[in-house]
Enzyme design. Structure first.
Site, short mmCIF file in Angstrom:
data_model
loop_
_atom_site.label_atom_id
_atom_site.label_comp_id
_atom_site.label_asym_id
_atom_site.label_seq_id
_atom_site.Cartn_x
_atom_site.Cartn_y
_atom_site.Cartn_z
CD GLU A 185 -3.34 -3.49 4.09
OE1 GLU A 185 -4.49 -3.66 4.06
OE2 GLU A 185 -2.01 -3.23 4.20
CD GLU A 200 -1.47 -2.13 -0.18
OE1 GLU A 200 -1.36 -1.19 0.70
OE2 GLU A 200 -2.60 -3.34 -0.55
#
Length: 308
Positions: free
Chosen positions: A14, A206
């Site tokens: 991320e 995810e």
């Protein structure tokens, strides 16, 4: 026996969260002014971009068949209304989210971010060969986390309640126990948009539902809501593949309950395996398979064909 391992590696998780201030990655918070802190964060991010490109170079030298990718916290943004001002505002917000993969996948800073830097007096310090390195060693694939979508409008919108969630409330969507708006169709939307933008293989690494799971007296967890969540998202991925998206794979977050990073709570449970521990750290730490465990086991065994 010779075994061939096809490596898939993401150097940074991320990567876009380093500029939010929430994860506090990429730069250390100081008592500097807001401008200086922004300058610091984007400078640190530039170093991460270069590190990613150099890692790509080195991995390909070690194993030409290995693949290296980016990893983005994806926040698909919708305009609140058909008002052109809202559409344009949503486009700006979406570009801000995709800027990170623009650099890693296309090998250069996009023009809209060059304008952002100029308007905010951000001056990145680059080594003489930095732009050449970015251009020569882009990532092989793009991976991302996907939990929700947001709504943007030109003036002040109604804000969502969920932590980490930004933007306005979408009246067409349900919410999780923590206020994260649930949008399976949005996953298909973002898969198509990212495929059209980059034409590189995509990987959903995810996706999951944080919920208040209850362990029954006979040590069962009947999390039909999680099964429904995963089923709908997987169905939308299959639709995206039929649209022509090249999707490498999918991993849900996460197999086992753990302390939620976003809230530091154990009670916000994502796993298909229940862990007997509360928010204060008390419990036996025994593991119990939830209903979603057996459902997901069936999904994997059928390669996503059996979603019943």
């Amino acid at each position: 026996i010779s075994v061939r391992i096809n490596y898939r590696i993401c150097p940074f998780n991320e990567i876009n969260t380093g500029t939010w201030g929430f994860h506090a990655t990429g730069a250390v918070d100081t008592e500097n002014s807001a401008h200086d802190q922004m300058q610091l964060r984007y400078q640190a991010l530039h170093h991460q971009f270069i590190a990613s490109a150099l890692a790509t170079k080195q991995l390909h030298a070690i194993d030409p068949d290995a693949k290296i990718g980016s990893m983005l916290a994806r926040m698909q943004t919708y305009p609140a209304t058909p008002n052109p001002a809202d559409v344009q505002a949503a486009q700006v917000e979406d570009d801000k989210n995709l800027f990170f993969t623009d650099v890693q996948a296309r090998g250069e800073y996009p023009e809209f971010m060059n304008r952002f830097f100029a308007e905010n007096d951000i001056q990145l310090q680059m080594a003489p060969d930095d732009q050449t390195i970015l251009a020569k060693y882009p990532v092989d694939f793009i991976s991302f986390s996907y939990y929700m979508t947001t709504v943007t409008q030109a003036d002040a919108p109604e804000q969502v309640n969920g932590n980490m969630a930004t933007g306005g409330r979408n009246p067409y969507l349900e919410e999780s126990d923590w206020g994260w708006q649930i949008d399976p169709v949005g996953l298909r939307v973002t898969l198509n948009e990212m495929w059209d933008r980059y034409r590189k293989p995509l990987f959903v690494v995810e996706n999951g539902l944080g919920a208040l799971d209850q362990l029954t007296t006979d040590q069962q967890v009947h999390d039909t809501y999680r099964i429904d969540y995963l089923r709908k998202h997987i169905a939308q991925m299959k639709a995206a593949v039929q649209d022509g998206v090249q999707l490498m794979g999918y991993t849900m977050w996460g197999p086992i309950d753990l302390i939620s990073f976003s809230t530091s709570e154990m009670s916000k449970r994502y796993g298909f395996i229940y862990v007997d521990q509360d928010d204060a750290g008390k419990g036996s730490l025994k593991r119990y398979k939830k209903d979603s465990f057996y459902w997901y086991q069936k999904v994997i065994k059928s390669n996503g064909e059996d979603l019943a």
